[in-house]
Design a protein around this motif. Structure first.
Motif, PDB file in Angstrom:
ATOM      1  N   ARG A 294      -6.955  30.947  -0.981  1.00 14.25           N
ATOM      2  CA  ARG A 294      -8.327  31.043  -1.473  1.00 14.25           C
ATOM      3  C   ARG A 294      -8.996  32.308  -0.919  1.00 14.25           C
ATOM      4  O   ARG A 294      -8.963  32.585   0.269  1.00 14.25           O
ATOM      5  CB  ARG A 294      -9.106  29.811  -1.014  1.00 14.25           C
TER       6      ARG A 294
ATOM      7  N   GLN B 100       2.127  25.446   0.237  1.00 13.55           N
ATOM      8  CA  GLN B 100       1.255  24.661   1.123  1.00 13.55           C
ATOM      9  C   GLN B 100       1.750  24.575   2.572  1.00 13.55           C
ATOM     10  O   GLN B 100       1.176  23.834   3.363  1.00 13.55           O
ATOM     11  CB  GLN B 100       1.091  23.245   0.562  1.00 13.55           C
ATOM     12  N   SER B 101       2.773  25.341   2.921  1.00 10.04           N
ATOM     13  CA  SER B 101       3.294  25.274   4.298  1.00 10.04           C
ATOM     14  C   SER B 101       3.151  26.587   5.059  1.00 10.04           C
ATOM     15  O   SER B 101       4.061  26.966   5.805  1.00 10.04           O
ATOM     16  CB  SER B 101       4.774  24.872   4.282  1.00 10.04           C
ATOM     17  N   PRO B 102       2.019  27.289   4.942  1.00 13.88           N
ATOM     18  CA  PRO B 102       1.951  28.609   5.575  1.00 13.88           C
ATOM     19  C   PRO B 102       2.065  28.559   7.096  1.00 13.88           C
ATOM     20  O   PRO B 102       2.477  29.548   7.711  1.00 13.88           O
ATOM     21  CB  PRO B 102       0.577  29.138   5.150  1.00 13.88           C
TER      22      PRO B 102
ATOM     23  N   GLU C  47       3.661  21.585  -4.091  1.00 15.87           N
ATOM     24  CA  GLU C  47       3.412  22.391  -2.897  1.00 15.87           C
ATOM     25  C   GLU C  47       3.720  23.868  -3.119  1.00 15.87           C
ATOM     26  O   GLU C  47       3.279  24.721  -2.331  1.00 15.87           O
ATOM     27  CB  GLU C  47       4.292  21.913  -1.731  1.00 15.87           C
TER      28      GLU C  47
ATOM     29  N   GLU D  66      -2.744  25.040   6.120  1.00 20.78           N
ATOM     30  CA  GLU D  66      -2.221  24.323   4.945  1.00 20.78           C
ATOM     31  C   GLU D  66      -3.328  23.965   3.963  1.00 20.78           C
ATOM     32  O   GLU D  66      -3.065  23.725   2.784  1.00 20.78           O
ATOM     33  CB  GLU D  66      -1.446  23.074   5.388  1.00 20.78           C
ATOM     34  N   THR D  67      -4.573  23.930   4.440  1.00 23.35           N
ATOM     35  CA  THR D  67      -5.689  23.554   3.566  1.00 23.35           C
ATOM     36  C   THR D  67      -6.299  24.752   2.835  1.00 23.35           C
ATOM     37  O   THR D  67      -7.277  24.585   2.098  1.00 23.35           O
ATOM     38  CB  THR D  67      -6.794  22.881   4.404  1.00 23.35           C
TER      39      THR D  67
END
Lengths: 354, 354
Positions: free
Chosen positions: B281, B328-330, B179, B263-264
Motif C-alpha cells: 500500500r 503477504q509474507s514480507p 497470499e 504482513e498487514t
C-alpha cells in the motif's frame, strides 16, 4: 511421538488436533467429548451461552470424557446505539421478519455481567483450558485463571495481535488465517488488513512469539495439519471440518450447504452480527450487503437483531436467510464421525507422505 | 530423494522449487540461471517483453546455465477503450505526471501479434518449459509446444480454473493462493470470489485434477515448501522470496519496501494495470482507489497509461508512486543469494523438522 509438541504436553492431549470452540450450538457435548476421547482437544463454544447453560453443558461433557477439554468465550464489548440507529437497522430487517412471520423487532439489550459470571463458572468447574476470541481479557482474569491451573489460549489474526496475546500472558495463541470460517478474531487494527492467508500468517507469527502457535484457517484433514506443523505451528485448529460431522449440533441446512459448496462460494460479511465473519453466500448476505451497509449496528447488537430471523429461517427451512458459516475449504468436508476425523488426520501425519 | 516427485522428473530438476516468472525486469538472467544451477527451476518473466528482447535474454540465460529453465508469458486480451474513456483515465493520472515532470499522456496501443511471435521464438529457442498467466492459450499453441517437447504450465486461482487447464492439455498447473504477490491469474469467474488462501486452494485443486499441482502464494522458505508438499502439491513456486535476493533485477526501492514491510501492509489493487494485483500500500494506491475506481481502463491498457509514471517514480526515488508487488509474507524476506534461498529450502525440507 507427537508428545514432543509442547502443546500436547501442556494440554495433556495425544495429538495436536484442536476442534474450534464454535458458538451457536455446533459444539454439542457429544462433539467435544468425541474429539477429546480421540486424543485431540474438544472445545465448547460458549460465546453466546448464559453462565447457567454453560455450566450445564460442561457437566454433560464431563460425564462423557475424562480427557482434557476446553471452553471458548468471547471477550465482551459494549457498543452504544441510539434508538434511531436501532430503528434504521431494524428497517432493513423488516422484509425478512415479514417473510418469516416474525411480529416483533427486538430491542437489543446487553447484560454486562455475563463475561465475569462465565469466568467465575469456568473456575468453579475447573475447566482445564479456556480460549478467548475478539480480544485479550483483562489481565486479572488471565492471572486468576492461570493461578487456578487453567491453560489460557488467545486468538490473533496478525503478528501484532499475537505479540499482544503473549505480552498479556496467554499460554498459547491461535493464528487465524483468512481462510477460516465464522467470525474474524481481529481486535487490533483494521479487519481488511488482517485478512492474511494461513500460509503467510503462521510462519510470520511463529517468528515473533515464544509461546506455542496453533494454526487455523482452511485446515480440514491430515494434509492441512501436516502443513501447519511444517509452517512452525505446534498444533492445528479445525472448525468447518467438525461442523459437518455426525456429532455436530449444526442445523441440517448448514451441514448440507457446506457439503455442497465450492471454495468460491464463501464471503466475509458483517450483515449477520455486525462483525466480519466468513460464511456461504446467500440471499440475505447479497441483499443486505447491497443496501444495509451503513445501517448495521455494531457487534453484538446486530447479532441480537438477526437472531430470531436466523432461528425462524432454520425452522422454516429457508437456508437463504441463515448464517451458514464456512471456511474456504468446503470441498474437503465430510459427514464422518468426529473420532474418524481425528484418526484419519493422525494416520496421515504419521505416514511417510511428504 | 525428491526425484520421486514427478514434476522433478518431468522438468529434469533436482528440487521442487520454482522461481516465479515475474514480469517487469525482476527475473534477470543471473537470477534465472542461479535458481536453475541450484537445482530448482528458474523462470524468465517475459510477459511484457518484445519477442526480440525475450530472445536476447534467453540467449544470455543459456550462457549461464545448462540446466532446465522456463519462460512465463501472458495470454493476451485485447480490450477496447473509447477516446473518452482514455481521456478520463488519463485525467486521474495527471497529478502524478505533473509531479514527476512527465509531459505527454500516452495513447495506449496494442500489438496483437506479440503473443504469436513470442510463442514462435520460444519454439525456435527450444525453451524447455513455458508457463502461462491470465488464461489458457489456444489449443493449437499448446499442441505445437507439446509436440516440440516443451513442458507447458498453466495458472489457476480456483478448482474450476485448474480443471480447465487440465482439459486444455496443460502438463502442470500452478495453484495461486490469495497470499501471492503481483497479478492475480484469475481468468474464469470473479476476481473477488477467487481469493482463496493457499492452505485451502491446494488440497482442493489436487483432489480435482490428475496433473501435478505447483503451490504458490505466501511461500517464502523451507517451511512453506514443506507445507505445500504436505498439502498435496508436487512443487512450490516462490515469487516475492526472489524479488529481494541479490540477483533480482527489482528496483532498489522495491526491495527495500518488501524488506521493511509488515504482513498487514499489502493490498490487492487494479490501479496500476487494470487487473487486480497484490502490492504494498502506498499513496498512489490509496489516492487512486478513492477516486479513480470507475475510470480505470481494462488490462493491459491501464498498465500502458501508468508505465511512464512508475518508471519515472523509480528514477526519481518516489516509491509512493511505484508498483511495489509483494505477497503477504514480507516479514520472511531476505537479501541472500538465490542459490542460498534454494539451498536453505532443501536443507529444511530434508530435515526431520515436522
Amino acid at each position: 511421538m507427537w508428545k514432543r509438541h509442547s502443546v500436547c504436553n501442556q494440554l495433556n492431549i495425544d495429538h495436536p488436533v484442536i476442534q474450534a470452540g464454535m458458538a451457536g450450538g455446533v459444539t454439542t457435548p457429544a462433539l467435544v467429548s468425541a474429539v477429546s476421547n480421540a486424543g485431540g482437544l474438544g472445545n465448547l463454544g460458549a460465546g453466546y451461552m448464559t453462565p447457567e447453560a454453560m455450566v450445564h453443558t460442561i457437566k454433560e461433557i464431563k460425564q462423557s470424557t475424562s480427557r482434557t477439554f476446553g471452553v471458548n468465550v468471547f471477550v465482551p464489548q459494549y457498543p452504544q446505539s441510539t434508538a434511531e440507529e436501532i430503528a434504521h437497522a431494524n428497517k432493513w430487517l423488516e422484509p425478512y421478519r415479514s417473510e418469516l412471520g416474525i411480529e416483533l423487532a427486538p430491542t437489543p439489550k446487553q447484560d454486562t455481567s455475563i463475561f465475569e459470571k462465565q469466568v467465575e463458572a469456568l473456575m468453579r468447574e475447573q475447566v482445564p483450558v479456556v480460549s478467548f476470541t475478539f480480544g485479550v481479557p483483562p489481565v486479572e482474569v488471565i492471572n486468576d485463571l492461570k493461578k487456578a491451573g487453567v491453560v489460557v489460549i488467545g486468538t490473533a489474526t496478525t503478528v501484532e495481535e499475537a505479540i499482544i496475546n503473549e505480552e498479556q500472558g496467554m499460554d498459547m495463541v491461535v493464528a487465524q488465517g483468512s481462510e477460516a470460517g465464522g467470525h474474524r478474531g481481529t481486535f487490533a487494527g483494521s479487519f481488511n488488513q488482517a485478512m492474511i492467508g494461513t500460509m503467510s500468517l503462521v510462519p510470520q507469527v511463529t517468528d515473533h512469539v515464544e509461546i506455542p502457535v496453533i494454526a487455523s484457517g482452511g485446515i480440514m484433514d491430515g494434509r492441512g495439519v501436516k502443513a501447519a506443523l511444517a509452517l512452525g505451528a505446534q498444533a492445528a485448529q479445525l472448525g468447518t471440518a467438525f461442523v459437518t460431522c455426525q456429532e455436530s449440533g449444526a442445523k441440517a441446512q448448514h451441514k448440507e450447504a457446506i457439503l455442497n459448496t465450492k471454495e468460491t462460494d464463501t464471503v466475509v460479511t458483517s450483515v449477520f452480527s455486525g462483525k466480519p465473519a466468513r460464511g456461504i453466500r446467500n440471499s440475505f448476505i447479497e441483499e443486505m450487503e447491497k443496501g444495509a451497509g451503513g445501517n448495521l449496528l455494531a457487534y453484538p447488537l446486530q447479532n441480537m437483531l438477526t437472531k430470531e430471523i436466523r432461528k425462524e429461517a432454520a425452522s422454516q427451512n429457508r437456508p437463504e436467510y441463515m448464517s451458514l458459516w464456512s471456511g474456504q475449504s468446503p470441498r474437503l468436508s465430510t459427514s464422518q464421525s468426529a473420532s474418524s476425523i481425528v484418526e484419519s488426520i493422525v494416520s496421515y501425519v504419521d505416514s511417510k507422505a511428504p
